[in-house]
Design a protein around this motif. Structure first.
Motif: not given
Length: 640
Positions: A98-101, A103-107, A426-428, A491-496
């Motif tokens: 999810f660090s890799f994902a 970068i792609i997802g957010v940017f 839910y993740v939060v 969702i990815l930053p919250f997951l990280l």
């Protein structure tokens, strides 16, 4: 859900996390709480209670965070075993993915979604009143060429996850497994005292103990004099000989004489040790039925939770709340925070129930029970939290969806993006808060406070981590991350953030709190692998439906090879790596046998093996002072 509702939920959970960190930093410094926060260090003699008062105890410190972050995999392996290494590797594996994902997802993907106008244009001046849907793929215009970026992202993430599943994971675990099995295990035992110093009651209790011991001794004698035993442990002079006996069918009737690899002495689960094949088979059938019924019953709170996310539905259910629901903050808390919290509270009871069901399923080792419970909790969570939430329907509706496989991608494409805001919350709620609460160990702390003045100072039991509770949670969040990677990358930053918290907190807990009682020898990893493969295939099915819905049929067609290739990769991994977790190759066994042929320590090992496996029902009890005749074992090593 509006952005403002998510921000409210984010603020509440962030505050709770900070509160838990501060409380832990203070409570762990109090000597009276050492048995809650550093029981392992107390037992190992690495920490001592200090009675003198020190003002520094009341000042929160962050030194434990640095020590937890620096804890190496070698340290975890030597102190907590291979299962702890696998658990931490699940977290680090997810962090890499999810660090890799992210970068792609957010940017890349998130700006593309925001530029769309399918739903409505994003209002940057009043960002908090925008719907979270504008940050999802639903906002990208149908037929837009920008959808090819999402198509490419699905391919890239699939390749990256498969690469990580294959590279430095199963091979490394195999080496760890060999190392673990080659080294003698070291276990520490804790004796628990039963009596305080009450002189006037000693004679009374002593007499009672003698009577109880005598009766128990008679029962043990009846058991030991039985004409035949249904099951027994058999030892061999070589590993290779044991492997042959295990793999060869012993009787014409395959269910009459069954051989299984013996678990470690501390891992034996005795209630089903001598059970027949039919009793185990019936037990499994009963457990399957019980799991199905539990899954159906759990749909009730899921439907209630989904009603809370919809204000109009809530007003229909509770018309007297209309005036309260008009208050902005109240409506934000109810729709953004309360549903996830309620669902999380109901989920708390699932792991203990699944552990109980697995314990009556016929297994003869605690490690097999925990592995089975882990599988049950994982698929229960996926079905009830993901699919039931996504489709928000009755049991018959959910079953009907899967009875028509050709319509699954289209229905997923409509339903999954619509629940993006719920799963972000839910993740939060479930991720951040529950993981931070692991630090404070609230229930053990309360228990310690209640029983502090009525138990012996020597009474200290070090807990072990309930893997069947925490591994499914991490894997479910990984499923959400992979599924919503191209749908709702927000969702990815919250997951990280959740994964970083989990890494620090559980590293600290392995160092200070938890001590392993038995090992599965890394057998949780196949569960992790299968879950990742399922998550990828689910993402592919959703992407096929999304691109069809967005009128990009070429992209939808080009995604079809992905699930096929992923399943082929999974089959290759099953052939290449799964046997490692089941049995050793003959080549390795014979090599170890030759190395130990002239080892003088093996004679002592075989002597200890005679009494290593002892049924607790036949063990002598040693509580009474005047029961020397009762303390001798029923069968001595000389008799064997």
């Amino acid at each position: 859900m509006l952005v403002s509702a998510l921000l409210t939920s984010l603020g509440i959970n962030s505050g709770l996390c900070v509160l838990f960190f501060i409380l832990y930093s203070i409570l762990r410094n109090q000597p009276s709480n050492y048995e809650v926060y550093v029981p392992r260090l107390l037992v190992e003699g690495n920490s001592k209670r200090r009675s003198h008062f020190n003002l520094e105890r009341l000042i929160p410190s962050t030194g434990w965070i640095k020590r937890a972050w620096k804890l190496s995999e070698e340290d975890i392996l030597s102190s907590s075993g291979l299962d702890a290494v696998v658990f931490m590797r699940v977290i680090t594996f997810s962090l890499r993915v999810f660090s890799f994902a992210g970068i792609i997802g957010v940017f890349v993907l998130l700006p593309v979604n925001c530029m769309g106008t399918q739903l409505h244009e994003i209002d940057f001046e009043d960002l908090s009143n925008n719907s979270l849907d504008v940050f999802t793929i639903s906002n990208v215009n149908s037929g837009s060429k920008w959808l090819w970026i999402h198509f490419s992202a699905v391919y890239i993430l699939t390749i990256f996850v498969c690469y990580l599943l294959y590279h430095n994971e199963a091979k490394t675990l195999y080496k760890r497994l060999l190392h673990l099995r080659s080294e003698p295990s070291q276990h520490k035992y804790i004796r628990i005292g039963f009596f305080g110093q009450k002189v006037d009651l000693v004679d009374h209790y002593e007499k009672k103990l003698e009577d109880i011991e005598q009766n128990l001794r008679l029962e043990q004698s009846d058991l030991s004099l039985a004409d035949e035993t249904r099951a027994a442990f058999v030892s061999f002079k070589s590993r290779y000989g044991a492997a042959i006996a295990f793999h060869i069918q012993q009787s014409i009737n395959p269910i009459q004489w069954i051989t299984e690899l013996a678990p470690e002495p501390d891992d034996v689960y005795w209630p089903f040790f001598s059970s027949s094949f039919m009793r185990r088979w019936m037990s499994k059938l009963v457990v399957v039925v019980a799991c199905i019924l539990l899954t159906i019953l759990f749909l009730i709170p899921v439907v209630v939770v989904q009603g809370l996310t919809n204000l109009s539905q809530l007003e229909i259910w509770f018309p007297f709340l209309k005036s309260i629901l008009t208050i902005t903050f109240v409506s934000q808390v109810i729709t953004g925070y309360l549903p996830s919290l309620i669902l999380q509270l109901f989920l708390k009871i699932v792991p203990p129930i699944m552990e109980f069901l697995s314990s009556i399923q016929g297994y003869i080792s605690h490690s097999d029970i925990e592995k089975s419970a882990c599988n049950k909790v994982l698929w229960f969570t996926i079905w009830n939290i993901f699919f039931a939430t996504v489709f928000s329907g009755s049991v018959l509706y959910l079953v009907n969806i899967f009875l028509e496989p050709k319509d699954i991608p289209a229905k997923l494409a409509v339903a999954v993006p619509a629940q993006a805001s719920f799963f972000i919350a839910y993740v939060v709620t479930s991720g951040w808060t529950s993981t931070a609460s692991e630090l404070c160990r609230i229930i053990p702390l309360i228990y310690s406070l209640v029983t502090r003045f009525c138990k012996s100072t020597d009474e200290l039991e070090v807990p072990s981590l309930p893997y069947h509770r925490d591994i499914p949670r991490i894997l479910f969040f990984a499923l959400l991350g992979i599924t919503y990677f191209f749908l709702a990358p927000l969702i990815l930053p919250f997951l990280l953030m959740y994964l970083c918290l989990a890494y620090i907190i559980f590293s600290n807990q392995f160092k200070n709190v938890y001590m392993p009682k038995y090992e599965t020898a890394g057998k949780f990893w196949p569960i992790v692998h299968n879950s990742m493969i399922f998550s990828l295939v689910l993402m592919h099915a959703i992407s096929i439906g999304i691109f069809t819905l967005k009128k990009l049929s070429i992209a939808s067609t080009l995604v079809f090879p992905l699930p096929v290739l992923t399943l082929l990769f999974n089959e290759y991994c099953r052939k290449r790596f799964l046997p490692i977790f089941i049995a050793y190759p003959a080549e390795v066994l014979m090599k170890k046998d030759k190395e130990e042929a002239n080892d003088p320590a093996m004679a002592e090992f075989f002597d200890k093996l005679v009494t290593a496996y002892q049924d607790p029902a036949l063990l002598p009890i040693r509580y009474s002072v005047n029961s020397n005749s009762l303390n001798s074992p029923l069968i001595s090593s000389a008799d064997v």
